[in-house]
Design a protein around this motif. Structure first.
Motif, PDB file in Angstrom:
ATOM      1  N   PRO A  73      11.740  18.156  20.125  1.00 47.30           N
ATOM      2  CA  PRO A  73      11.718  18.962  18.902  1.00 47.30           C
ATOM      3  C   PRO A  73      10.973  18.234  17.778  1.00 47.30           C
ATOM      4  CG  PRO A  73      13.885  17.991  19.227  1.00 47.30           C
ATOM      5  CD  PRO A  73      13.104  17.690  20.457  1.00 47.30           C
ATOM      6  N   VAL A  74      10.216  18.983  16.993  1.00 41.12           N
ATOM      7  CA  VAL A  74       9.466  18.456  15.864  1.00 41.12           C
ATOM      8  C   VAL A  74      10.057  19.013  14.578  1.00 41.12           C
ATOM      9  CG1 VAL A  74       7.216  18.370  14.711  1.00 41.12           C
ATOM     10  CG2 VAL A  74       7.353  18.198  17.204  1.00 41.12           C
ATOM     11  N   TYR A  75      10.270  18.122  13.598  1.00 39.79           N
ATOM     12  CA  TYR A  75      10.837  18.523  12.314  1.00 39.79           C
ATOM     13  C   TYR A  75       9.804  18.289  11.221  1.00 39.79           C
ATOM     14  CZ  TYR A  75      15.235  18.317  14.885  1.00 39.79           C
ATOM     15  OH  TYR A  75      16.235  18.518  15.808  1.00 39.79           O
ATOM     16  N   VAL A  76       9.629  19.269  10.366  1.00 39.18           N
ATOM     17  CA  VAL A  76       8.708  19.171   9.237  1.00 39.18           C
ATOM     18  C   VAL A  76       9.501  19.403   7.955  1.00 39.18           C
ATOM     19  CG1 VAL A  76       6.665  20.117   8.107  1.00 39.18           C
ATOM     20  CG2 VAL A  76       6.743  19.942  10.613  1.00 39.18           C
ATOM     21  N   VAL A 121       6.420   9.252   8.768  1.00 42.58           N
ATOM     22  CA  VAL A 121       6.460   9.894  10.085  1.00 42.58           C
ATOM     23  C   VAL A 121       7.488   9.173  10.952  1.00 42.58           C
ATOM     24  CG1 VAL A 121       5.120  10.466  12.147  1.00 42.58           C
ATOM     25  CG2 VAL A 121       4.035  10.558   9.897  1.00 42.58           C
ATOM     26  N   ALA A 122       8.321   9.921  11.662  1.00 45.88           N
ATOM     27  CA  ALA A 122       9.330   9.327  12.538  1.00 45.88           C
ATOM     28  C   ALA A 122       9.038   9.680  13.990  1.00 45.88           C
ATOM     29  CB  ALA A 122      10.729   9.816  12.156  1.00 45.88           C
ATOM     30  N   VAL A 123       9.060   8.666  14.848  1.00 47.37           N
ATOM     31  CA  VAL A 123       8.905   8.856  16.295  1.00 47.37           C
ATOM     32  C   VAL A 123      10.127   8.228  16.945  1.00 47.37           C
ATOM     33  CG1 VAL A 123       7.482   8.436  18.322  1.00 47.37           C
ATOM     34  CG2 VAL A 123       6.392   8.771  16.091  1.00 47.37           C
ATOM     35  N   MET A 124      11.046   9.054  17.397  1.00 46.76           N
ATOM     36  CA  MET A 124      12.337   8.582  17.887  1.00 46.76           C
ATOM     37  C   MET A 124      12.490   8.830  19.379  1.00 46.76           C
ATOM     38  SD  MET A 124      13.350   7.340  15.105  1.00 46.76           S
ATOM     39  CE  MET A 124      15.004   6.842  15.584  1.00 46.76           C
ATOM     40  N   GLY A 135      18.325  13.147  13.480  1.00 44.92           N
ATOM     41  CA  GLY A 135      18.656  12.783  12.102  1.00 44.92           C
ATOM     42  C   GLY A 135      17.515  12.075  11.400  1.00 44.92           C
ATOM     43  N   GLU A 136      16.919  11.061  12.063  1.00 45.14           N
ATOM     44  CA  GLU A 136      15.793  10.345  11.469  1.00 45.14           C
ATOM     45  C   GLU A 136      14.584  11.262  11.305  1.00 45.14           C
ATOM     46  OE1 GLU A 136      15.381   7.468  10.172  1.00 45.14           O
ATOM     47  OE2 GLU A 136      17.049   6.209  10.845  1.00 45.14           O
ATOM     48  N   ILE A 142       7.483  14.264   8.633  1.00 44.64           N
ATOM     49  CA  ILE A 142       7.272  14.833   9.970  1.00 44.64           C
ATOM     50  C   ILE A 142       7.950  13.919  10.962  1.00 44.64           C
ATOM     51  CG2 ILE A 142       5.593  15.665  11.649  1.00 44.64           C
ATOM     52  CD1 ILE A 142       3.503  15.631   9.468  1.00 44.64           C
ATOM     53  N   GLY A 143       8.734  14.484  11.877  1.00 42.84           N
ATOM     54  CA  GLY A 143       9.411  13.661  12.863  1.00 42.84           C
ATOM     55  C   GLY A 143       9.457  14.332  14.215  1.00 42.84           C
ATOM     56  N   ILE A 144       9.459  13.507  15.238  1.00 44.94           N
ATOM     57  CA  ILE A 144       9.575  14.027  16.595  1.00 44.94           C
ATOM     58  C   ILE A 144      10.662  13.243  17.312  1.00 44.94           C
ATOM     59  CG2 ILE A 144       7.754  12.488  17.461  1.00 44.94           C
ATOM     60  CD1 ILE A 144       6.992  14.761  19.427  1.00 44.94           C
TER      61      ILE A 144
END
Length: 423
Positions: free
Chosen positions: A373-376, A341-344, A352-353, A359-361
Motif C-alpha cells: 500500500p502507498v500513502y500520500v 519519503v518512507a520505505v518500510m 504508521g510510518e 509519501i510512504g510505501i
C-alpha cells in the motif's frame, strides 16, 4: 525545516563571493578538492562535482607558482560551465609570495585561508602574515584564520606551558594546548585588524582531530569572540569512523548554537567519490533540523519479519533517485527539499510510518500478503503489486512533486545554476 530551539551564537556576517556566512545566515556547507591544482581541467571538474552535490564553498590548494597561475583559468572554466561557486585558496608557507606575485590569482579567489602556524617564525613570520593580509585588504577579500593542532606555533605553546608551570595549580597539558590554539587564532585576528582588514572580513577555525578537544576549544572560542566560526574535525578518518567522529563533534556544537560553516574532512575510500563529505555535511544539518537539502528517506533496519531484500533495494533505489533528481527539482520547484519519503518493510510499523511521511510505501514482510500500500499525505491511495513496484513508486513520487510544490517562475531561479558542459 528548522527548530527555533536551536539558537545560534551571534556572530558577525561575512560575505564570501555572494555567500553569507555568520549572523542570521544558514549554516554553510563547504568542501575541498584533492586534485593537483596545476591540473586546471581536473580541478575545475571536481569543483563542479562538489558544487553540484551541494557544496556552497569549495577550497583548492595553492601551493606553487604553477598552481597560482592556474587559479584564474579554473575560475573561468567554472564560469563557462555556469558554476559560480566561490573558490577559496588554501595557503601555507609561501602564501605571501604567491598572493603578491600572482595578482590574478588573488583576484580570482573569493577568500584566503591562512594558517598562522605555517606562515613563518618571529619577525619574518609577522612580515609574511602582514603581506597576505594586505593583499586581502587590497582586493577586499575575507580571510579564514585557520589554526590546526598539527601545525600550532610551538613557541607559543612553550611560552604558555612555562607560564602554566609557574601557577600554584597548573592546568593539564592538553588544556594549555587548547588555550594555545585559541590564543593563536584570536591574536592573529587582532593583528589582521591592526593591519587594516575589517572585522567583518575574518572567519576563525581551530581544528583538532579529537572530538572532546574540538568541543572544548570551540565552546571557549565562541565565548571570546564574535567572528564566524568554521567547524570541522581535521583528519577525521575514513569511512564510518570519519563520519561518526565528525557527526559526534559537530552535532554537540551545532546543538549549542556554535558554528557558521562546516566541512567534513573524510578520507575517500579507494575509488570513492569526493562528494561523500558534502552529503554527510548536509545530512548532519538536515537530520538536526537546521537546513533542508534533499528529500529524506525513512527506512526500517529490517528484522526476522523482513527476510526479503526487496525493501532494502527499494530504499536504496529511492534514496539515490531523490538525490540525483534534486539538482533538477531545485531548478523547477520551491520547497521540494523538505519532502519526506518512507520505505518500510512489514506491517509492524510500515503503515504508521508511511502515513506520517509525505509519501510512504509499506512492503510486505515474510508471510504477509504480497501487496504494497502507498500513502500520500497520510491517505492510502493505491496498492502496488508485481515486479515493477520501484518504477511505479518512483512515478508516484514524480507526480507528487509536480502537484505539491510551487513551480518556479522564469525569473525565480536559484542563485546557483549548474549546466552540464564538457571541459
Amino acid at each position: 525545516m528548522s527548530h527555533t530551539s536551536l539558537r545560534r551564537c551571534k556572530t558577525q556576517q561575512v560575505n564570501i563571493g555572494g555567500v553569507a556566512v555568520g549572523g542570521d545566515a544558514p549554516i554553510v556547507v563547504q568542501s575541498m578538492t584533492n586534485t593537483d591544482t596545476v591540473d586546471a581541467k581536473g580541478t575545475a571538474r571536481q569543483v563542479y562535482e562538489l558544487a553540484r552535490a551541494g557544496s556552497e564553498l569549495v577550497r583548492i590548494t595553492v601551493n606553487t607558482s604553477e598552481a597560482a597561475l592556474q587559479v584564474p583559468l579554473i575560475r573561468k572554466l567554472l564560469d563557462d560551465m555556469g558554476c559560480n561557486v566561490p573558490l577559496i585558496g588554501d595557503f601555507h608557507y609561501n602564501g605571501h609570495r604567491l598572493l603578491t606575485e600572482f595578482p590574478e590569482c588573488a583576484q580570482a579567489l573569493a577568500k584566503y585561508r591562512i594558517n598562522p602556524g605555517n606562515v613563518g617564525k618571529n619577525r619574518k613570520g609577522e612580515d609574511q602574515f602582514a603581506m597576505m593580509i594586505s593583499v586581502a585588504k587590497q582586493y577586499n577579500k575575507p580571510v579564514r584564520i585557520g589554526v590546526n593542532w598539527g601545525s600550532l606555533d610551538q613557541e607559543l605553546v612553550v611560552r604558555l606551558m612555562d607560564e602554566n608551570a609557574r601557577l600554584p595549580a597548573p592546568k593539564e597539558a592538553s588544556e594549555v594546548t587548547r588555550e594555545a590554539l585559541i590564543v593563536s587564532a584570536l591574536d592573529s585576528a587582532k593583528r589582521a585588524e591592526e593591519i587594516g582588514l575589517p572585522h567583518d572580513r575574518i572567519i576563525l577555525s581551530c581544528k583538532v582531530s579529537d572530538v572532546q578537544d574540538l568541543i572544548a576549544v570551540y565552546r571557549e572560542l565562541a565565548t571570546r569572540s564574535d567572528y564566524p566560526l568554521h567547524l570541522g574535525l581535521t583528519e577525521a578518518g575514513m569511512g564510518s569512523k570519519g563520519i561518526v567522529a565528525s557527526t559526534a563533534a559537530l552535532s554537540v556544537l551545532l546543538q549549542q548554537g556554535i558554528g557558521d560553516t562546516i566541512r567534513i574532512s573524510l578520507t575517500p575510500e579507494p575509488g570513492g567519490a569526493r562528494t561523500q563529505e558534502v552529503v554527510v555535511a548536509q545530512e548532519i544539518l538536515q537530520t538536526m533540523g537546521l537546513r533542508s537539502f534533499a528529500p529524506m528517506v525513512t527506512a526500517c533496519p529490517g528484522c526476522g519479519r523482513t527476510t526479503s531484500t526487496v525493501f532494502q533495494e527499494l530504499a536504496q533505489s529511492i534514496q539515490s533517485y531523490l538525490r540525483a533528481q534534486m539538482p533538477v527539482w531545485r531548478e523547477q520547484y520551491t520547497g521540494v527539499e523538505e519532502m519526506n519519503v518512507a520505505v518500510m518493510g512489514c506491517i509492524v510499523n510500515g503503515p504508521g510510518e508511511s502515513k506520517l511521511a509525505n509519501i510512504g510505501i509499506s512492503l510486505p514482510g515474510t508471510g504477509e500478503n504480497p501487496a504494497a500500500p502507498v500513502y500520500v499525505d497520510g491517505e492510502k491511495t493505491v496498492t502496488l503489486r508485481g515486479e515493477n513496484i520501484a518504477v511505479e513508486f518512483t512515478r508516484i513520487v514524480d507526480d507528487y512533486v509536480a502537484r505539491k510544490y510551487v513551480k518556479r517562475e522564469a525569473g525565480d531561479k536559484p542563485a546557483r545554476r549548474f549546466e552540464i558542459k564538457a571541459i
